[in-house]
Write a protein that holds these residues in place. Sequence first.
Motif: not given
Length: 159
Positions: A76-95
């Motif tokens: 989803n190119p309109h999502h706040g996490f799209w191509r985000s460094g937070i996602v790319e660097e695996h900084l989210l611990d829990v979903l």
Amino acid sequence: MDKLAPGLMEVLLPFLGSSWVVFGTNYRKAIFIFISNTGGEQINQVALEAWRSRRDREEIRLQELEPVISQAVLDNPHHGFWRSGIVEEHLLDVLVPFLPLQRHHVRHCVLNELAQLGLEPREEVVQAVLDSTTFFPEEEQLFSSNGCKTVASRIAFFL
């Protein structure tokens, strides 16, 4: 998160990254909670497939949902996490996915709301609220479209 412009979340990267200390403040014990509706359709589909294969909703495992939700966010190119460094660097611990509620869950919400109001549970009120609640898919009428969000406002109509 699904309402944020892509790239805006990058301002949080220093607070979530490996440094932990930003402007002299230690954020190591900070908890950030990001809420999103993205992946809701995929969650509903997994829940429906589980129901059709005679599995209880409570048997759905996080491992089944994480990949489909992650893919929905990444696609989803309109999502706040799209191509985000937070996602790319695996900084989210829990979903933490929120599964759709079935009729008996909404019934509990009605009973809890009546108790909060100091009222005795009355089956005709509970049934009226359930009957006024939208359930999907159209054929099965299995899951509540709104969960318990609208229960409190609906109860007043049936007292």
